[in-house]
Design a protein around this motif. Structure first.
Motif, PDB file in Angstrom:
ATOM      1  N   UNK A 109      15.928 -25.482   7.820  1.00 22.09           N
ATOM      2  CA  UNK A 109      16.220 -24.292   6.793  1.00 22.09           C
ATOM      3  C   UNK A 109      15.476 -23.334   7.197  1.00 22.09           C
ATOM      4  N   UNK A 110      16.042 -21.861   7.341  1.00 22.48           N
ATOM      5  CA  UNK A 110      15.055 -21.011   7.947  1.00 22.48           C
ATOM      6  C   UNK A 110      14.217 -19.970   6.803  1.00 22.48           C
ATOM      7  N   UNK A 111      14.673 -20.380   5.540  1.00 15.72           N
ATOM      8  CA  UNK A 111      14.250 -19.737   4.427  1.00 15.72           C
ATOM      9  C   UNK A 111      12.972 -20.230   3.421  1.00 15.72           C
ATOM     10  N   UNK A 112      12.516 -21.700   3.810  1.00 15.12           N
ATOM     11  CA  UNK A 112      11.822 -22.263   2.713  1.00 15.12           C
ATOM     12  C   UNK A 112      10.184 -21.949   3.173  1.00 15.12           C
ATOM     13  N   UNK A 113      10.075 -21.715   4.274  1.00 16.96           N
ATOM     14  CA  UNK A 113       8.672 -21.407   4.678  1.00 16.96           C
ATOM     15  C   UNK A 113       8.714 -19.826   4.995  1.00 16.96           C
ATOM     16  N   UNK A 114       7.273 -19.288   5.133  1.00 15.36           N
ATOM     17  CA  UNK A 114       7.469 -17.952   5.704  1.00 15.36           C
ATOM     18  C   UNK A 114       7.684 -17.626   7.017  1.00 15.36           C
ATOM     19  N   UNK A 115       7.704 -18.774   7.836  1.00 20.85           N
ATOM     20  CA  UNK A 115       7.792 -18.768   9.122  1.00 20.85           C
ATOM     21  C   UNK A 115       8.838 -19.745   9.583  1.00 20.85           C
ATOM     22  N   UNK A 161       5.076 -21.210  13.931  1.00 18.62           N
ATOM     23  CA  UNK A 161       6.181 -22.283  13.417  1.00 18.62           C
ATOM     24  C   UNK A 161       5.255 -23.525  12.585  1.00 18.62           C
ATOM     25  N   UNK A 162       5.709 -23.685  11.378  1.00 20.75           N
ATOM     26  CA  UNK A 162       5.013 -24.877  10.600  1.00 20.75           C
ATOM     27  C   UNK A 162       5.730 -26.060  11.231  1.00 20.75           C
ATOM     28  N   UNK A 163       4.890 -27.121  11.571  1.00 16.27           N
ATOM     29  CA  UNK A 163       5.229 -28.370  11.927  1.00 16.27           C
ATOM     30  C   UNK A 163       4.764 -29.527  10.749  1.00 16.27           C
ATOM     31  N   UNK A 176      -1.558 -20.730  15.764  1.00 14.52           N
ATOM     32  CA  UNK A 176      -0.965 -19.599  14.922  1.00 14.52           C
ATOM     33  C   UNK A 176      -2.083 -18.882  14.802  1.00 14.52           C
ATOM     34  N   UNK A 177      -1.358 -17.454  14.598  1.00 10.40           N
ATOM     35  CA  UNK A 177      -2.332 -16.363  14.579  1.00 10.40           C
ATOM     36  C   UNK A 177      -1.799 -15.416  13.047  1.00 10.40           C
ATOM     37  N   UNK A 178      -1.015 -16.006  12.406  1.00 10.75           N
ATOM     38  CA  UNK A 178      -0.420 -15.114  11.283  1.00 10.75           C
ATOM     39  C   UNK A 178       0.714 -14.496  11.570  1.00 10.75           C
ATOM     40  N   UNK A 179       1.227 -14.139  12.692  1.00  4.35           N
ATOM     41  CA  UNK A 179       2.502 -13.567  12.908  1.00  4.35           C
ATOM     42  C   UNK A 179       3.673 -14.512  12.714  1.00  4.35           C
ATOM     43  N   UNK A 180       4.432 -14.344  11.624  1.00  2.21           N
ATOM     44  CA  UNK A 180       5.340 -15.225  11.279  1.00  2.21           C
ATOM     45  C   UNK A 180       6.517 -15.164  11.971  1.00  2.21           C
ATOM     46  N   UNK A 181       6.830 -14.194  12.820  1.00  3.25           N
ATOM     47  CA  UNK A 181       8.023 -14.357  13.683  1.00  3.25           C
ATOM     48  C   UNK A 181       7.878 -15.281  14.739  1.00  3.25           C
ATOM     49  N   UNK A 182       6.646 -15.561  15.137  1.00  2.00           N
ATOM     50  CA  UNK A 182       6.400 -16.509  16.315  1.00  2.00           C
ATOM     51  C   UNK A 182       5.711 -17.768  15.874  1.00  2.00           C
ATOM     52  N   UNK A 222      14.384 -12.194  -1.242  1.00  2.00           N
ATOM     53  CA  UNK A 222      12.877 -12.456  -1.319  1.00  2.00           C
ATOM     54  C   UNK A 222      12.487 -13.382  -0.191  1.00  2.00           C
ATOM     55  N   UNK A 223      13.302 -14.183   0.313  1.00  2.00           N
ATOM     56  CA  UNK A 223      12.872 -14.963   1.194  1.00  2.00           C
ATOM     57  C   UNK A 223      13.054 -14.560   2.867  1.00  2.00           C
ATOM     58  N   UNK A 224      12.215 -14.433   3.617  1.00  2.00           N
ATOM     59  CA  UNK A 224      12.458 -14.039   5.191  1.00  2.00           C
ATOM     60  C   UNK A 224      13.188 -15.371   5.852  1.00  2.00           C
ATOM     61  N   UNK A 225      14.031 -15.005   7.139  1.00  2.00           N
ATOM     62  CA  UNK A 225      14.704 -15.959   7.629  1.00  2.00           C
ATOM     63  C   UNK A 225      14.087 -16.063   8.995  1.00  2.00           C
ATOM     64  N   UNK A 226      13.218 -17.422   8.967  1.00  2.00           N
ATOM     65  CA  UNK A 226      12.588 -17.636  10.276  1.00  2.00           C
ATOM     66  C   UNK A 226      11.582 -16.464  10.496  1.00  2.00           C
ATOM     67  N   UNK A 227      10.706 -16.080   9.500  1.00  2.00           N
ATOM     68  CA  UNK A 227       9.927 -15.157   9.609  1.00  2.00           C
ATOM     69  C   UNK A 227      10.321 -13.715   9.536  1.00  2.00           C
TER      70      UNK A 227
END
Length: 485
Positions: free
Chosen positions: A384-390, A315-317, A307-313, A147-152
């Motif tokens: 942790x790469x899973x606990x946020x969408x990006x 980054x939440x700070x 940020x523009x909604x592209x979860x691959x690029x 269910x959870x992405x890895x770094x987006x």
């Protein structure tokens, strides 16, 4: 004649000082819709998340895990939201819902939050606002679910490891019980409460079961709202989070990749803002409770772009000040991977982490870098790469004398159980000097903070723990004009 001229110059100087002082005073405005929580007509909402800031699956008979208690008050409580609104769940339509999202639990919750925001919205200058947000999050992660992405990026299932999970369904949403705000004996009071244990029931707290509760109350025309929080972990749910947040009224709030609703009608930008709040911690939540005097969140790309909604690029700070005195500094001369590459002093001097004579190791609990960064300084730990969408980057601070200039705690125990305080924190000033990763040679990101919150993250407790605290007088004060939404 000379004395007369001197008197004139003094008078002119006084007038100039007075005018400039008034001009400065006028710049100190609030970024939130309800400065200091003093408005009788309250706006408060509730959101619950699974491990990766999504919904996944609604709890039975609860609807989508979004709700609000918003009302105007003039002798009587006039509610803006109905029980039907709060119980809306996938498959049910409402005004403004994108028909393509009606059966998608994650996107439905997004649209429901916006809908509740439209019911609660207060017109204001320079922009309208909606509500304070109570955020509840379940730290269980079923690694076999995918269910959870890895770094987006979408991630396949993998074997269980360090994440808690009692089995299929461990990422479930909670039971939500709502006591609508009412007026009684001159006091307004309402609450949200419930449990992640689905065999629990409304209104009761049971041994061995998780529990959360937020009660808000205020005397009419007197003082601030007081938000009383309680969070209890259990064997099945050992990692829970509960925060009171001031989020952006539109755009991305910290940790999300969609349009949110909240209380920040002006987005505070470093270094030009302070945060004021009163905090009284009754119970700390045990040694694993990472209690955040303040947690600020934002989002920008590694090249400094917004940020523009592209979860691959994207980054939440995050920057978080932990005040639980049981929390130790993982950053040390022998644990450089847990330290930021350098510390910046109030007078903008850099002290590198290998400068063992001068680097303030005990001021940092933990630093982790974004997992999608390409030019990291070694040694380094990635978040942790899973606990946020990006991907995310986190700077966790501890009380230390070096933070005193910003009004933050300077020693262990400051602000903890038995030491209730009203804090005025130079959050913008401190956040402007914290290290955050950026690709070499790129223009510095604008540090615009879209979420500011207080609360605790009880991090995989070994036994059932209880945290209990109150928040009041919350405000975000701008030192000079910031970015309007």
């Amino acid at each position: 004649m000379e004395k007369q001229l001197h008197a004139v110059f003094v008078l002119v100087g006084v007038l100039v000082f007075a005018v400039s002082g008034n001009a400065t005073a006028k710049k100190n405005v609030s970024a939130v819709g309800d400065p200091g929580m003093r408005r009788d007509g309250l706006r408060v909402a509730f959101e619950a998340w699974n491990f990766c800031n999504e919904v996944g699956q609604e709890a039975p008979h609860m609807g989508s895990p979004r709700a609000a208690d918003c009302f105007d008050f003039s002798n009587t409580v006039k509610h803006k939201v109905t029980e039907h609104d709060n119980r809306l769940g996938v498959g049910e339509s409402f005004p403004g819902l994108n028909p393509g999202d009606i059966n998608n639990t994650d996107l439905y919750a997004v649209e429901k939050e916006r809908y509740l925001g439209s019911l609660c919205e207060v017109k204001d200058t320079p922009s309208p606002w909606q509500f304070w947000m109570i955020m509840l999050k379940n730290g269980n992660y079923d690694t076999r679910s995918g269910l959870c992405p890895e770094n987006g990026k979408k991630a396949p299932p993998f074997k269980p490891g360090r994440f808690p999970c009692f089995g299929p369904g461990c990422m479930n949403q909670p039971i939500l019980c709502h006591q609508w705000t009412q007026l009684k004996n001159g006091t307004l009071q309402g609450s949200f409460s419930g449990s992640y244990d689905l065999d629990s029931n409304c209104g009761d707290e049971h041994d061995g079961l998780s529990y959360y509760e937020v009660i808000w109350e205020k005397k009419v025309n007197v003082g601030s709202w007081v938000f009383k929080h309680k969070l209890k972990t259990s064997k099945k749910y050992p990692w829970l989070m509960l925060y009171l947040r001031a989020d952006a009224t539109k755009g991305f709030s910290g940790g999300y990749h969609y349009d949110t609703r909240g209380m920040l009608k002006i987005l505070p930008e470093s270094p030009n803002f302070k945060v004021k709040l009163s905090l009284d911690i009754k119970q700390g939540g045990g040694p694993k409770s990472q209690f955040y005097l303040l947690d600020i969140g934002s989002c920008w790309k590694n090249n400094g772009a917004a940020c523009d909604g592209d979860v691959v690029t994207d980054v939440t700070r995050y920057s978080e000040m932990i005040i639980n005195p049981d929390t130790q500094a993982w950053c040390s001369p022998k644990g450089l991977r847990n330290c930021p590459p350098y510390h910046i002093t109030p007078d903008d001097r850099k002290i590198y982490r290998n400068d063992t004579a001068n680097f303030p190791y005990s001021a940092y609990h933990y630093y982790c870098a974004p997992g999608n960064a390409q030019y990291l300084q070694q040694p380094v730990d990635t978040c942790d790469p899973y606990s946020n969408p990006q991907a995310q980057e986190i700077v966790q601070l501890l009380p230390h004398p070096i933070w005193g200039e910003y009004g933050y705690p300077t020693k262990k125990g400051d602000g903890w159980v038995g030491d209730s305080r009203t804090w005025e924190l130079d959050v913008g000033g401190l956040a402007s000097r914290l290290y955050f990763y950026q690709d070499p040679g790129t223009p510095p990101a604008k540090r615009i903070w879209t979420s500011i919150d207080t609360g605790t993250e009880i991090f995989v407790s070994d036994q059932d723990e209880v945290a209990e605290w109150t928040i009041s007088d919350f405000d975000v004060i701008l030192k000079q004009p910031n970015q309007a939404i």
